[in-house]
Design a protein around this motif. Sequence first.
Motif, PDB file in Angstrom:
ATOM      1  N   TYR A  61     -37.619 -70.104  11.256  1.00 52.05           N
ATOM      2  CA  TYR A  61     -37.419 -68.736  12.023  1.00 52.05           C
ATOM      3  C   TYR A  61     -36.021 -69.166  12.684  1.00 52.05           C
ATOM      4  CZ  TYR A  61     -42.142 -66.943  11.282  1.00 52.05           C
ATOM      5  OH  TYR A  61     -43.158 -66.966  10.861  1.00 52.05           O
ATOM      6  N   MET A  62     -35.125 -68.283  12.888  1.00 53.36           N
ATOM      7  CA  MET A  62     -34.018 -68.329  13.452  1.00 53.36           C
ATOM      8  C   MET A  62     -33.539 -67.157  14.023  1.00 53.36           C
ATOM      9  SD  MET A  62     -31.335 -68.894  10.175  1.00 53.36           S
ATOM     10  CE  MET A  62     -30.395 -67.582   9.815  1.00 53.36           C
ATOM     11  N   ARG A  63     -32.883 -66.933  15.068  1.00 58.17           N
ATOM     12  CA  ARG A  63     -32.264 -65.810  15.532  1.00 58.17           C
ATOM     13  C   ARG A  63     -30.749 -65.561  15.051  1.00 58.17           C
ATOM     14  NH1 ARG A  63     -34.890 -63.436  20.108  1.00 58.17           N
ATOM     15  NH2 ARG A  63     -36.653 -64.664  20.632  1.00 58.17           N
ATOM     16  N   VAL A  64     -30.531 -64.351  14.608  1.00 60.52           N
ATOM     17  CA  VAL A  64     -29.096 -63.746  14.569  1.00 60.52           C
ATOM     18  C   VAL A  64     -28.722 -62.555  15.042  1.00 60.52           C
ATOM     19  CG1 VAL A  64     -29.118 -65.142  12.160  1.00 60.52           C
ATOM     20  CG2 VAL A  64     -29.944 -62.750  12.400  1.00 60.52           C
ATOM     21  N   SER A  65     -27.588 -62.222  14.945  1.00 53.68           N
ATOM     22  CA  SER A  65     -26.916 -60.957  15.727  1.00 53.68           C
ATOM     23  C   SER A  65     -27.247 -60.033  14.674  1.00 53.68           C
ATOM     24  CB  SER A  65     -25.822 -61.072  16.061  1.00 53.68           C
ATOM     25  OG  SER A  65     -24.784 -61.161  14.746  1.00 53.68           O
ATOM     26  N   GLU A  66     -27.164 -58.863  14.943  1.00 54.80           N
ATOM     27  CA  GLU A  66     -27.327 -57.653  13.842  1.00 54.80           C
ATOM     28  C   GLU A  66     -26.188 -57.777  13.061  1.00 54.80           C
ATOM     29  OE1 GLU A  66     -27.830 -52.807  13.693  1.00 54.80           O
ATOM     30  OE2 GLU A  66     -27.758 -53.640  15.926  1.00 54.80           O
ATOM     31  N   LYS A  67     -25.137 -57.843  13.370  1.00 51.83           N
ATOM     32  CA  LYS A  67     -23.739 -58.184  12.416  1.00 51.83           C
ATOM     33  C   LYS A  67     -24.097 -59.172  11.467  1.00 51.83           C
ATOM     34  CE  LYS A  67     -18.895 -58.895  12.926  1.00 51.83           C
ATOM     35  NZ  LYS A  67     -17.586 -59.255  13.610  1.00 51.83           N
ATOM     36  N   GLU A  68     -24.528 -60.403  11.921  1.00 54.12           N
ATOM     37  CA  GLU A  68     -24.815 -61.725  10.999  1.00 54.12           C
ATOM     38  C   GLU A  68     -26.093 -61.315  10.103  1.00 54.12           C
ATOM     39  OE1 GLU A  68     -23.912 -65.592  14.009  1.00 54.12           O
ATOM     40  OE2 GLU A  68     -25.805 -64.414  14.128  1.00 54.12           O
ATOM     41  N   GLN A  69     -27.011 -60.631  10.521  1.00 54.44           N
ATOM     42  CA  GLN A  69     -28.000 -60.024   9.697  1.00 54.44           C
ATOM     43  C   GLN A  69     -27.611 -59.226   8.646  1.00 54.44           C
ATOM     44  OE1 GLN A  69     -29.975 -56.778  10.075  1.00 54.44           O
ATOM     45  NE2 GLN A  69     -31.609 -57.229   8.950  1.00 54.44           N
TER      46      GLN A  69
END
Length: 74
Positions: free
Chosen positions: A38-46
């Motif tokens: 799992y990793m966290r990304v910003s909405e823009k990155e997603q």
Amino acid sequence: MEVKKKDNRGGARANTGGAREGAGRKRIIEDRLDIKLYMRVSEKEQLLIKEKAEQKNVSVSQYIRDAVLKELNI
């Protein structure tokens, strides 16, 4: 008034004899993809990752897997 006693057979199909040898879906033994990262990304990155995956006509997970393995030279 007569009270019905509950039947304790344990399921809708009593006395089916249990699972038969070889029954059901075969297990995947080689190249299993069952480990999750799992990793966290910003909405823009997603959105960017989804767009790139669609351009390559692969799933997001396959796109990320390919990118990481390419970076690791595997």
